[in-house]
Scaffold this motif. Structure first.
Motif, PDB file in Angstrom:
ATOM      1  N   VAL A 170       0.836  -1.207   0.000  1.00  0.00           N
ATOM      2  CA  VAL A 170       0.000   0.000   0.000  1.00  0.00           C
ATOM      3  C   VAL A 170       0.865   1.249   0.000  1.00  0.00           C
ATOM      4  N   MET A 171       1.844   1.281   0.895  1.00  0.00           N
ATOM      5  CA  MET A 171       2.712   2.455   1.011  1.00  0.00           C
ATOM      6  C   MET A 171       3.547   2.670  -0.251  1.00  0.00           C
ATOM      7  N   ALA A 172       3.815   1.593  -0.981  1.00  0.00           N
ATOM      8  CA  ALA A 172       4.663   1.695  -2.168  1.00  0.00           C
ATOM      9  C   ALA A 172       3.905   2.122  -3.415  1.00  0.00           C
ATOM     10  N   VAL A 173       2.600   1.773  -3.508  1.00  0.00           N
ATOM     11  CA  VAL A 173       1.899   2.027  -4.763  1.00  0.00           C
ATOM     12  C   VAL A 173       0.864   3.151  -4.699  1.00  0.00           C
ATOM     13  N   ALA A 174       0.297   3.423  -3.511  1.00  0.00           N
ATOM     14  CA  ALA A 174      -0.816   4.374  -3.422  1.00  0.00           C
ATOM     15  C   ALA A 174      -0.331   5.812  -3.307  1.00  0.00           C
ATOM     16  N   GLN A 175      -1.012   6.704  -4.004  1.00  0.00           N
ATOM     17  CA  GLN A 175      -0.750   8.133  -3.832  1.00  0.00           C
ATOM     18  C   GLN A 175      -1.592   8.720  -2.700  1.00  0.00           C
ATOM     19  N   THR A 176      -2.777   8.139  -2.503  1.00  0.00           N
ATOM     20  CA  THR A 176      -3.696   8.588  -1.449  1.00  0.00           C
ATOM     21  C   THR A 176      -4.207   7.363  -0.701  1.00  0.00           C
ATOM     22  N   ILE A 177      -4.335   7.504   0.621  1.00  0.00           N
ATOM     23  CA  ILE A 177      -4.846   6.416   1.459  1.00  0.00           C
ATOM     24  C   ILE A 177      -6.016   6.940   2.273  1.00  0.00           C
ATOM     25  N   VAL A 178      -7.116   6.178   2.256  1.00  0.00           N
ATOM     26  CA  VAL A 178      -8.294   6.474   3.062  1.00  0.00           C
ATOM     27  C   VAL A 178      -8.401   5.383   4.122  1.00  0.00           C
ATOM     28  N   VAL A 179      -8.553   5.788   5.391  1.00  0.00           N
ATOM     29  CA  VAL A 179      -8.574   4.827   6.490  1.00  0.00           C
ATOM     30  C   VAL A 179      -9.964   4.780   7.115  1.00  0.00           C
ATOM     31  N   LEU A 180     -10.527   3.574   7.197  1.00  0.00           N
ATOM     32  CA  LEU A 180     -11.812   3.354   7.854  1.00  0.00           C
ATOM     33  C   LEU A 180     -11.607   2.611   9.173  1.00  0.00           C
ATOM     34  N   HIS A 181     -12.463   2.911  10.141  1.00  0.00           N
ATOM     35  CA  HIS A 181     -12.450   2.195  11.422  1.00  0.00           C
ATOM     36  C   HIS A 181     -13.868   2.201  11.975  1.00  0.00           C
ATOM     37  N   HIS A 182     -14.400   1.013  12.254  1.00  0.00           N
ATOM     38  CA  HIS A 182     -15.779   0.882  12.725  1.00  0.00           C
ATOM     39  C   HIS A 182     -16.764   1.596  11.795  1.00  0.00           C
ATOM     40  N   GLY A 183     -16.500   1.505  10.486  1.00  0.00           N
ATOM     41  CA  GLY A 183     -17.416   2.065   9.501  1.00  0.00           C
ATOM     42  C   GLY A 183     -17.278   3.548   9.244  1.00  0.00           C
ATOM     43  N   GLU A 184     -16.372   4.222   9.945  1.00  0.00           N
ATOM     44  CA  GLU A 184     -16.194   5.661   9.773  1.00  0.00           C
ATOM     45  C   GLU A 184     -14.811   5.985   9.206  1.00  0.00           C
ATOM     46  N   LYS A 185     -14.734   7.043   8.425  1.00  0.00           N
ATOM     47  CA  LYS A 185     -13.433   7.492   7.940  1.00  0.00           C
ATOM     48  C   LYS A 185     -12.725   8.230   9.065  1.00  0.00           C
ATOM     49  N   ILE A 186     -11.495   7.799   9.386  1.00  0.00           N
ATOM     50  CA  ILE A 186     -10.733   8.469  10.443  1.00  0.00           C
ATOM     51  C   ILE A 186      -9.530   9.230   9.906  1.00  0.00           C
ATOM     52  N   ALA A 187      -9.169   8.990   8.645  1.00  0.00           N
ATOM     53  CA  ALA A 187      -8.019   9.709   8.090  1.00  0.00           C
ATOM     54  C   ALA A 187      -8.010   9.574   6.572  1.00  0.00           C
ATOM     55  N   GLU A 188      -7.393  10.539   5.925  1.00  0.00           N
ATOM     56  CA  GLU A 188      -7.189  10.511   4.469  1.00  0.00           C
ATOM     57  C   GLU A 188      -5.976  11.364   4.161  1.00  0.00           C
ATOM     58  N   GLY A 189      -5.087  10.856   3.321  1.00  0.00           N
ATOM     59  CA  GLY A 189      -3.903  11.643   2.985  1.00  0.00           C
ATOM     60  C   GLY A 189      -2.871  10.822   2.240  1.00  0.00           C
ATOM     61  N   GLU A 190      -1.700  11.413   2.073  1.00  0.00           N
ATOM     62  CA  GLU A 190      -0.598  10.728   1.410  1.00  0.00           C
ATOM     63  C   GLU A 190      -0.017   9.662   2.346  1.00  0.00           C
ATOM     64  N   PRO A 191       0.690   8.664   1.794  1.00  0.00           N
ATOM     65  CA  PRO A 191       1.223   7.585   2.632  1.00  0.00           C
ATOM     66  C   PRO A 191       2.038   8.062   3.830  1.00  0.00           C
ATOM     67  N   GLY A 192       2.892   9.055   3.625  1.00  0.00           N
ATOM     68  CA  GLY A 192       3.702   9.558   4.727  1.00  0.00           C
ATOM     69  C   GLY A 192       2.863  10.143   5.848  1.00  0.00           C
ATOM     70  N   GLN A 193       1.802  10.844   5.486  1.00  0.00           N
ATOM     71  CA  GLN A 193       0.904  11.416   6.496  1.00  0.00           C
ATOM     72  C   GLN A 193       0.170  10.314   7.263  1.00  0.00           C
ATOM     73  N   ILE A 194      -0.300   9.308   6.548  1.00  0.00           N
ATOM     74  CA  ILE A 194      -1.051   8.229   7.179  1.00  0.00           C
ATOM     75  C   ILE A 194      -0.164   7.414   8.115  1.00  0.00           C
ATOM     76  N   ALA A 195       1.064   7.183   7.705  1.00  0.00           N
ATOM     77  CA  ALA A 195       1.975   6.369   8.518  1.00  0.00           C
ATOM     78  C   ALA A 195       2.265   7.005   9.868  1.00  0.00           C
ATOM     79  N   HIS A 196       2.145   8.337   9.978  1.00  0.00           N
ATOM     80  CA  HIS A 196       2.449   9.036  11.231  1.00  0.00           C
ATOM     81  C   HIS A 196       1.199   9.607  11.894  1.00  0.00           C
ATOM     82  N   ASN A 197       0.025   9.202  11.412  1.00  0.00           N
ATOM     83  CA  ASN A 197      -1.216   9.713  11.981  1.00  0.00           C
ATOM     84  C   ASN A 197      -1.551   8.963  13.272  1.00  0.00           C
TER      85      ASN A 197
END
Length: 247
Positions: A199-226
């Motif tokens: 995921v970190m190698a191929v995606a330009q944008t990552i959307v993160v879901l948890h318990h059915g809700e979006k908790i984060a969206e951003g570039e891989p570097g941002q998501i890795a440190h969120n």
């Protein structure tokens, strides 16, 4: 420009909310990953976008048009193709015949569809298996066949549901390179994946879901440190350490 927009997407099953007011967009020509722990609502989102399930509320827009409530067949005709977590080749048919079924969506003759299907198989490295029985393929080859069936419909948006699940690292890397190549040719990709290295190698944008809700969206570097993302995967202690490290 957004090829796909999801606005307030919600699905409730008998009082259980599987997806709650999820918003995100997929830019044309990008690779976007939808991630989250098991049960986060990722596949439900895919089903809602592709028309396999009706949403309780919200909108799905494709190329600026509201396609909420469409059928899977209508989605495919519009240019949305998807794969499934559990690969099920069409029994009793060859690899080529499986892909021809997808190619017939756009082609008007079997002969033309066969040529299109063969080109797709060659493109992803499965050409040598074209006349083999689809049910005799090993798992990595079945994953490629699932991808080929989707590609044969000539999609504008390719939706991949855990296409690398169960594969060895080298096998996953091979499919990741195929996805990079396809994206380099202009294909827009939305994928669900648990193999975070890929995921970190191929995606330009990552959307993160948890318990059915979006908790984060951003570039891989941002998501890795969120901190919220770290907490949902590893627990509160890890999130606390991440916040301290960020300071």
């Amino acid at each position: 420009m957004s090829l796909l927009e999801v606005r307030g997407l919600t699905k409730v099953y008998s009082g259980l909310t599987a997806v709650s007011a999820v918003d995100f967009s997929v830019q044309e020509g990008s690779i976007t990953a939808l991630i989250g722990p098991n049960g986060a609502g990722k596949t439900t989102c895919f089903n809602l976008i592709a028309g396999a399930t009706r949403c309780t509320a919200g909108q799905v827009l494709f190329d600026g048009q509201d396609i909420t409530g469409q059928t899977p067949e209508q989605a495919c005709e519009r240019g949305i193709a998807r794969t499934f977590q559990i690969v099920r080749p069409l029994a009793g048919m060859s690899v080529l015949e499986n892909v021809v079924v997808g190619a017939l969506l756009r082609e008007h003759s079997v002969a033309t569809a066969e040529r299109q299907a063969m080109a797709v198989l060659e493109r992803i490295g499965l050409g040598a298996k074209a006349h083999a029985s689809a049910s005799a393929l090993a798992l990595p080859e079945r994953k490629l066949l699932e991808l080929a069936k989707a590609l044969a419909t000539r999609p504008r948006l390719l939706m991949l549901d855990e296409v690398m699940a169960g594969l060895r690292p080298t096998e996953a890397d091979g499919i990741a390179q195929v996805l990079r190549d396809l994206n380099g040719e202009g294909l827009t990709i939305l994928l669900i994946e648990h193999v975070m290295r890929v995921v970190m190698a191929v995606a330009q944008t990552i959307v993160v879901l948890h318990h059915g809700e979006k908790i984060a969206e951003g570039e891989p570097g941002q998501i890795a440190h969120n901190p919220k993302v770290i907490e949902c995967y590893f627990g509160g202690g890890a999130a606390h350490l991440a916040v301290k490290a960020a300071r």
